[in-house]
Design an enzyme around this catalytic site. Structure first.
Site, PDB file in Angstrom:
ATOM      1  CB  CYS A   1      -0.822  -0.037   1.281  1.00 37.67           C
ATOM      2  SG  CYS A   1      -1.860   1.384   1.549  1.00 37.67           S
TER       3      CYS A   1
ATOM      4  CB  THR B   1       0.434   3.148   4.541  1.00 35.85           C
ATOM      5  OG1 THR B   1      -0.807   3.777   4.273  1.00 35.85           O
ATOM      6  CG2 THR B   1       0.856   3.421   5.966  1.00 35.85           C
TER       7      THR B   1
ATOM      8  CG  HIS C   1       3.916   7.500   3.077  1.00 42.56           C
ATOM      9  ND1 HIS C   1       4.345   8.734   2.615  1.00 42.56           N
ATOM     10  CD2 HIS C   1       2.648   7.348   2.624  1.00 42.56           C
ATOM     11  CE1 HIS C   1       3.365   9.286   1.912  1.00 42.56           C
ATOM     12  NE2 HIS C   1       2.330   8.467   1.890  1.00 42.56           N
TER      13      HIS C   1
ATOM     14  CD  GLU D   1      -3.311  -2.860   0.982  1.00 39.88           C
ATOM     15  OE1 GLU D   1      -3.124  -3.563  -0.036  1.00 39.88           O
ATOM     16  OE2 GLU D   1      -3.405  -1.628   0.945  1.00 39.88           O
TER      17      GLU D   1
ATOM     18  CB  ILE E   1     -12.633   8.689   2.686  1.00 45.04           C
ATOM     19  CG1 ILE E   1     -13.833   9.281   1.946  1.00 45.04           C
ATOM     20  CG2 ILE E   1     -12.626   7.157   2.589  1.00 45.04           C
ATOM     21  CD1 ILE E   1     -15.190   8.816   2.419  1.00 45.04           C
TER      22      ILE E   1
HETATM   23 ZN    ZN Z   1      -3.655  -0.144   2.574  1.00 48.34          ZN
END
Ligand code: ZN
Length: 367
Positions: free
Chosen positions: A39, A41, A44, A68, A297
């Site tokens: 992902c 994230t 990062h 995930e 969101i």
């Molecule tokens: Zn994710």
């Protein structure tokens, strides 16, 4: 067990051998990971950028990356009652605290004491992951692991598109961005009956995937001016602007486009995160007098988006295949991150498999 771990406060991560979690806490489970996807994230954290330094910090290292996944429950701690050994699960990554006021009000995905898997805890880029049963979601047994793993980002897309009113059928929609969640959002919008889906993006590789997911109109932001983009949106919405806007980038130029192209009284899903805060918005003209609703969101609607996406995937009403561009072994994580951080990305969602047999089975399904 093997795990991809952030060992030092700098770019990268290492494949290491670490003890498999034992002595599970009450309400916790141990899951054998079948598939795990990368992902934004994780990127990062891989880059150890300012956000990771502030949010995770050197003190938390070493820490296993990833949030995930899907897998099989192999062990239960004391006091587990909903989940059983052998269940095929994925996890909501916002590990909520039932004592938070928001949880008591049914808004589980935001809370003062909420923790995020792979950010505030050890993650799932490993053979096994320990996780509380309250966030586990049981998957349909027929769902391939490469789809079960991507339900977390698909849930972001679902929440952004559907909002709280779930009122999409027949409506026009603008989706900004060409990352995996924007591409998933196109598929969800299409399945939910949006009448016209307009995408603002730039990467040719990703825009091609957008077409496969069912977009109606694509606008390359590098080849158009804001006025030209606005005109195309107006020309395609009867001069009203889009009913729903899913803003998935957060950059100032994208926010400007998004607030301009939403129609009066429209719904705005705010998902993209600006690299610099605060952002500039014309509060008076773009929000108040336009009468729009803005919905932040942050995560997914627990477990509403899981239920909907699980059903859509299990019943083959939504096909995420074009977005899941690469299937790889967990050991090849380095290559995966290199692909994801390349200047011209030639990939969208990458799913990794700790077990080579699982990888081979997934590759065979692709043929
Ligand atoms: Zn994710």
């Amino acid at each position: 067990m093997k795990a991809v771990q952030k060992t030092e406060p700098k770019i990268g991560a290492k494949l290491v051998e670490v003890p498999t979690p034992t002595n599970l806490k009450p309400g916790w489970t141990l899951v054998k990971v079948r598939a795990t996807s990368i992902c934004g994230t994780d990127i990062h954290i891989w880059n150890w950028d300012q956000w990771s330094q502030g949010r995770i910090g050197e003190k938390a290292l070493p820490q296993i990356l990833g949030h995930e996944f899907c897998g099989e429950v192999v062990e239960l701690g004391p006091n587990c009652n909903r989940i059983k050994v052998g269940d095929y699960v994925s996890a909501e990554t916002h590990i909520y605290d039932p004592g938070d006021l928001t949880s008591m009000l049914g808004i589980f995905h935001v809370g003062n004491n909420m923790k995020i898997l792979g950010v505030d805890t050890d993650g799932c880029f490993a053979d096994y992951v320990a996780i509380p049963e309250i966030v586990l979601w049981k998957n349909d047994k027929t769902m391939p692991p490469e789809y079960a793993s991507i339900q977390e980002p698909l849930g972001n897309a679902c929440y952004a598109v559907m909002g709280e009113d779930n009122d999409v059928y027949g409506k026009t929609m603008l989706i900004t961005g060409d990352g995996p969640i924007s591409l998933f959002a196109i598929g969800v919008a299409k399945a939910a009956g949006a009448s016209k889906i307009i995408q603002f993006g730039m990467a040719q590789y990703s825009m091609e995937i957008g077409r496969k997911m069912g977009v109606d109109i694509q606008i390359d932001v590098t080849k158009t001016t804001p006025d030209e983009r606005y005109k195309i949106v107006m020309d395609n919405t009867g001069g009203w602007g889009c009913d729903i806007v899913c803003e998935m980038i957060g950059a100032q130029s994208s926010l400007d486009d998004a607030f301009r192209c939403i129609r009066k009284g429209g719904r705005f899903s705010a998902f993209g995160i600006p690299s610099k805060s605060p952002s500039q918005i014309d509060y008076t003209d773009q929000i108040v007098f336009k009468g729009i609703q803005i919905h932040g969101i942050s995560g997914r609607k627990i477990f509403d988006t899981w239920y909907r996406n699980g059903n859509m995937l299990a019943n083959r009403k939504l096909d995420p295949t074009p977005v899941v561009t690469h299937l790889m072994a967990l050991e090849d994580y380095q290559k995966a991150f290199e692909m994801l951080t390349a200047p011209t990305r030639q990939c969208a969602k990458i799913v990794m498999f700790p077990d080579k047999q699982e990888l081979n089975a997934a590759l065979a399904r692709r043929k």
